[in-house]
Design an enzyme around this catalytic site. Structure first.
Site, PDB file in Angstrom:
ATOM      1  CD  GLU A   1       1.976  15.547  -9.016  1.00 25.03           C
ATOM      2  OE1 GLU A   1       0.746  15.566  -8.833  1.00 25.03           O
ATOM      3  OE2 GLU A   1       2.544  14.740  -9.760  1.00 25.03           O
TER       4      GLU A   1
HETATM    5  C1  LIG Z   1      -4.203  16.354   0.204  1.00 20.50           C
HETATM    6  C2  LIG Z   1      -3.730  15.295  -0.723  1.00 20.50           C
HETATM    7  C3  LIG Z   1      -4.013  15.389  -2.075  1.00 20.50           C
HETATM    8  C4  LIG Z   1      -3.587  14.378  -2.957  1.00 20.50           C
HETATM    9  N1  LIG Z   1      -3.958  14.429  -4.277  1.00 20.50           N
HETATM   10  C5  LIG Z   1      -3.738  13.344  -5.074  1.00 20.50           C
HETATM   11  C6  LIG Z   1      -4.310  13.255  -6.386  1.00 20.50           C
HETATM   12  O1  LIG Z   1      -4.978  14.175  -6.871  1.00 20.50           O
HETATM   13  N2  LIG Z   1      -4.089  12.120  -7.103  1.00 20.50           N
HETATM   14  C7  LIG Z   1      -3.370  11.071  -6.616  1.00 20.50           C
HETATM   15  O2  LIG Z   1      -3.227  10.069  -7.316  1.00 20.50           O
HETATM   16  N3  LIG Z   1      -2.813  11.131  -5.379  1.00 20.50           N
HETATM   17  C8  LIG Z   1      -2.991  12.225  -4.598  1.00 20.50           C
HETATM   18  N4  LIG Z   1      -2.461  12.271  -3.336  1.00 20.50           N
HETATM   19  C9  LIG Z   1      -1.647  11.164  -2.865  1.00 20.50           C
HETATM   20  C10 LIG Z   1      -0.178  11.529  -2.740  1.00 20.50           C
HETATM   21  O3  LIG Z   1       0.399  11.694  -4.004  1.00 20.50           O
HETATM   22  C11 LIG Z   1       0.480  10.449  -1.880  1.00 20.50           C
HETATM   23  O4  LIG Z   1       0.044  10.665  -0.547  1.00 20.50           O
HETATM   24  C12 LIG Z   1       1.984  10.479  -1.973  1.00 20.50           C
HETATM   25  O5  LIG Z   1       2.408  10.078  -3.242  1.00 20.50           O
HETATM   26  C13 LIG Z   1       2.656   9.591  -0.919  1.00 20.50           C
HETATM   27  O6  LIG Z   1       2.104   8.316  -0.888  1.00 20.50           O
HETATM   28  P1  LIG Z   1       1.636   7.706   0.523  1.00 20.50           P
HETATM   29  O7  LIG Z   1       0.746   8.702   1.169  1.00 20.50           O
HETATM   30  O8  LIG Z   1       1.104   6.361   0.295  1.00 20.50           O
HETATM   31  O9  LIG Z   1       2.947   7.646   1.381  1.00 20.50           O
HETATM   32  P2  LIG Z   1       3.997   6.424   1.380  1.00 20.50           P
HETATM   33  O10 LIG Z   1       4.330   6.046  -0.021  1.00 20.50           O
HETATM   34  O11 LIG Z   1       3.500   5.370   2.292  1.00 20.50           O
HETATM   35  O12 LIG Z   1       5.273   7.146   2.012  1.00 20.50           O
HETATM   36  C14 LIG Z   1       5.451   7.326   3.409  1.00 20.50           C
HETATM   37  C15 LIG Z   1       6.871   7.842   3.631  1.00 20.50           C
HETATM   38  O13 LIG Z   1       7.814   6.860   3.176  1.00 20.50           O
HETATM   39  C16 LIG Z   1       8.677   7.398   2.199  1.00 20.50           C
HETATM   40  N5  LIG Z   1       8.941   6.393   1.176  1.00 20.50           N
HETATM   41  C17 LIG Z   1       8.055   5.606   0.545  1.00 20.50           C
HETATM   42  N6  LIG Z   1       8.699   4.813  -0.331  1.00 20.50           N
HETATM   43  C18 LIG Z   1      10.007   5.111  -0.267  1.00 20.50           C
HETATM   44  C19 LIG Z   1      11.175   4.661  -0.922  1.00 20.50           C
HETATM   45  N7  LIG Z   1      11.119   3.735  -1.890  1.00 20.50           N
HETATM   46  N8  LIG Z   1      12.353   5.214  -0.582  1.00 20.50           N
HETATM   47  C20 LIG Z   1      12.427   6.168   0.350  1.00 20.50           C
HETATM   48  N9  LIG Z   1      11.366   6.651   1.005  1.00 20.50           N
HETATM   49  C21 LIG Z   1      10.171   6.132   0.701  1.00 20.50           C
HETATM   50  C22 LIG Z   1       7.945   8.601   1.640  1.00 20.50           C
HETATM   51  O14 LIG Z   1       8.850   9.570   1.103  1.00 20.50           O
HETATM   52  C23 LIG Z   1       7.194   9.122   2.858  1.00 20.50           C
HETATM   53  O15 LIG Z   1       8.026   9.941   3.614  1.00 20.50           O
HETATM   54  C24 LIG Z   1      -2.831  13.297  -2.467  1.00 20.50           C
HETATM   55  C25 LIG Z   1      -2.514  13.224  -1.113  1.00 20.50           C
HETATM   56  C26 LIG Z   1      -2.971  14.188  -0.248  1.00 20.50           C
HETATM   57  C27 LIG Z   1      -2.676  14.037   1.231  1.00 20.50           C
END
Ligand SMILES: Cc1cc2nc3c(=O)[nH]c(=O)nc-3n(C[C@H](O)[C@H](O)[C@H](O)COP(=O)(O)OP(=O)(O)OC[C@H]3O[C@@H](n4cnc5c(N)ncnc54)[C@H](O)[C@@H]3O)c2cc1C
Length: 596
Positions: free
Chosen positions: A442
């Protein structure tokens, strides 16, 4: 029966003395709701969560959701039964619009029910949480036909909803998503692509699942400005309106995770059959992010609530254990007999830290929900826009401060159990494992902090945050005027002064990288100060209600505020050197040299 006891006394106290629920129910939209009805709703919901849902938490963790080769996902039987009871008793519909079969209660009452559901079984609670978010997106952005088609079964819980943003290359950067939407001749769309990490993307608790999918229409601009939102049902409706026709969407697999095992986290594929999944545009082409934000703000508050709800469950369990477990002899205890560990100051510190933070979180989040209620339903446009601004300010705090605390408080719950907390037998470790996801999904907490710093603080030239800080200052003055609470008032005044300076620094600093570098410690400090504000506010209310020594619950309110103000609130000041340090220190060590 389970070990979960719905914290109804505190919920009611917050509704009365933080939210002002009597004022809220005077709004035209809630004319059918009064305090008595709300009380019975809370009693009944609490009973169901404690007796029917909470006993499924352990078995859901042990068995988990299971994916099969044919793309189906089965849920543990006891969770299916609990969900069916939750739905047939009408709990999915508490705060949904009455025009589509909802009960039309304020959001804040729905939030109280959701808190108890989440404490009872966080993994299961995600399904209604996402369904509620889908309902608000369709209700606010759908056309009449879409509302008539999709809302009633989603509100009743006959069907469930999902939210599909994430793709392998598009996580925090939603604008990078590649799923495609092609217009069909009949006005519908065909969706192609893969979404990952989709919560309850597939399950066997209901006959149909309504996916809200972000995708790109042809020739759309890059980034978030070129994203549209589509309703994509798992089963399409036949001419009689029954969901009988399989759509071209499949659950390819589900993830293995440390927690929320009973919440299937699905890889979803659209268009594998070649023709594309049939989708219906929700809102306008290229305005999908606007509609998705409607879902996300509600979902962000409810994810923040997970931090509170799981901490509450963990606390109740830790408190029971601390009363039973005997080790060592507490100072002053009779010789020859070991003391319950609750008699040791260090264990008391952990319990008080949990209790104080839980009550602070509850007050903040319920205030946040009430602001959403007023934003939609207050009589005048100015009141509505002020309330909307307040909700916008409080939402990142609820989400990020609440879920960070969720991990910390459930970790304390484990610590209070000692070794029995780390092994699975007591169930304490499950709360800790379950809570760990909430700072990630989220919008990660880092992204929440950036949103607070760059978008929320500058609203109205800083006037929105300024008004909230003034409100805290007023509470400090009120406490200072009461001899019993004067020290609380002084502590809060000092804390809000520090936050005001830090806020000014965030607003005045031109170098965006410096602001970004300070965003997370700033959000933390803000959360800590807001928590102090709500507990002082509650202590003031407790003073008005009874003289000290006459009511244990009200005395505890004041004592908890005292503990928070003297032992937790000063932690805000410890953040400010990190808030204002700028980015240079963070980038001084080059990536190759980060490795020792
Ligand atoms: C159990 C689970 C349920 C989920 N359910 C849903 C769902 O129902 N629907 C859906 O669409 N998604 C869902 N997600 C996805 C979730 O919303 C994403 O995992 C989350 O938004 C983070 O994206 P990412 O995993 O690609 O991490 P990344 O975006 O790769 O981030 C990795 C790290 O880098 C940091 N970061 C990234 N960009 C920046 C920036 N610009 N500035 C500073 N820091 C940054 C982040 O804060 C994090 O610490 C789910 C994920 C999980 C694990």
């Amino acid at each position: 029966m389970s070990d979960y006891r719905p914290p109804l006394r505190d919920i009611r106290f917050v509704l009365d003395h933080v939210v002002g629920v009597d004022e809220l129910t005077k709004l035209q939209a809630f004319s059918h709701v009064d305090r008595e009805v709300i009380d019975s709703v809370l009693d009944e919901a609490g009973r169901l969560m404690a007796e029917v849902v909470a006993p499924t938490n352990r078995v859901g963790d042990e068995i988990g959701a299971v994916h099969h080769d044919d793309g189906t996902v089965t849920m543990p039987e006891p969770l299916k039964e609990a969900f069916a009871t939750y739905v047939t008793s009408g709990w999915n519909a508490v705060s949904a619009p009455a025009a589509y079969g909802g009960h039309g209660f304020p959001e804040v009452v729905g939030l109280a029910v959701q808190e108890m559901l989440t404490s009872a079984n966080m993994a299961l609670s995600l399904c209604p949480m996402l369904t509620h978010s889908a309902v608000s997106a369709i209700y606010r952005h759908g056309d009449d036909e879409q509302k008539a088609t999709w809302l009633e079964p989603l509100i009743s819980g006959q069907w469930t909803g999902t939210m599909l943003l994430t793709e392998p290359e598009a996580g925090s950067d939603v604008g990078a998503l590649r799923a495609k939407a092609e217009p069909a001749d009949d006005g519908t769309w065909r969706i192609f692509g893969t979404k990952i990490f989709i919560t309850f993307g597939e399950h066997d608790m209901t006959e149909n699942i309504i996916h809200l999918v972000l995708a790109r229409a042809p020739d759309s601009p890059p980034g978030t400005k070129g994203i549209s939102l589509f309703i994509v049902p798992k089963l399409l409706l036949d001419e009689s309106g029954a969901p009988t026709v399989r759509n071209d969407v499949t659950c390819v697999s589900i993830e293995h995770k440390p927690g929320i095992h009973a919440s299937p986290t699905c890889v979803m594929s659209f268009g594998d059959g070649g023709d594309g999944a049939v989708g219906y545009l929700l809102g306008e082409v290229n305005h999908g992010m606007r509609a998705m934000f409607t879902m996300m703000n509600k979902a962000r508050l409810e994810v923040g609530l997970e931090g509170l709800a799981v901490s509450e469950r963990s606390f109740q369990q830790a408190l029971a254990y601390a009363n039973e477990r005997r080790q060592g002899r507490a100072v002053g205890a009779p010789t020859g007999k070991s003391s319950p560990i609750i008699e040791h100051p260090d264990v008391r510190r952990m319990l008080m830290t949990m209790k104080a933070n839980i009550e602070a979180m509850r007050a903040l989040m319920y205030d946040n929900a009430a602001a959403i209620d007023r934003a939609h339903n207050a009589e005048g446009p100015d009141e509505r826009s002020d309330a909307d601004a307040r909700a916008t300010l409080l939402t990142p705090l609820s989400k990020a401060w609440g879920t960070d605390l969720g991990v910390e408080m459930t970790s304390l719950g484990v610590q209070i159990h000692g070794g029995m907390g780390y092994v699975e037998e007591t169930g304490s470790a499950q709360h800790w494992r379950d809570s760990r996801i909430a700072p990630i999904y989220e919008g990660t907490n880092g992204i929440q902090a950036i949103h607070l710093a760059l978008r929320v603080l500058p609203m109205d030239g800083g006037a929105v945050v300024g008004a909230y800080l003034e409100e805290i200052t007023a509470a400090a003055s009120e406490a200072e005027a009461d001899t019993e609470l004067a020290s609380l008032g002084a502590g809060l005044r000092a804390a809000v002064a520090g936050l005001r300076d830090a806020t000014q620094w965030m607003l005045d600093t031109d170098d965006t990288n410096d602001v970004l570098a300070g965003a997370s410690p700033y959000l933390r400090a803000f959360g800590v100060v807001a928590g102090g504000y709500y507990l002082v506010k509650e202590a003031l209310a407790a003073r008005r209600l009874a003289s000290p020594g006459t009511n244990g619950f009200l005395d505890a309110k004041t004592d908890t505020a005292r503990f928070y103000v003297s032992q937790i609130l000063p932690q805000a000041a410890a953040q400010y050197s990190a808030v204002t340090a700028g980015a240079d220190q963070l980038f001084a060590v080059d990536p190759p040299t980060l490795e020792a």
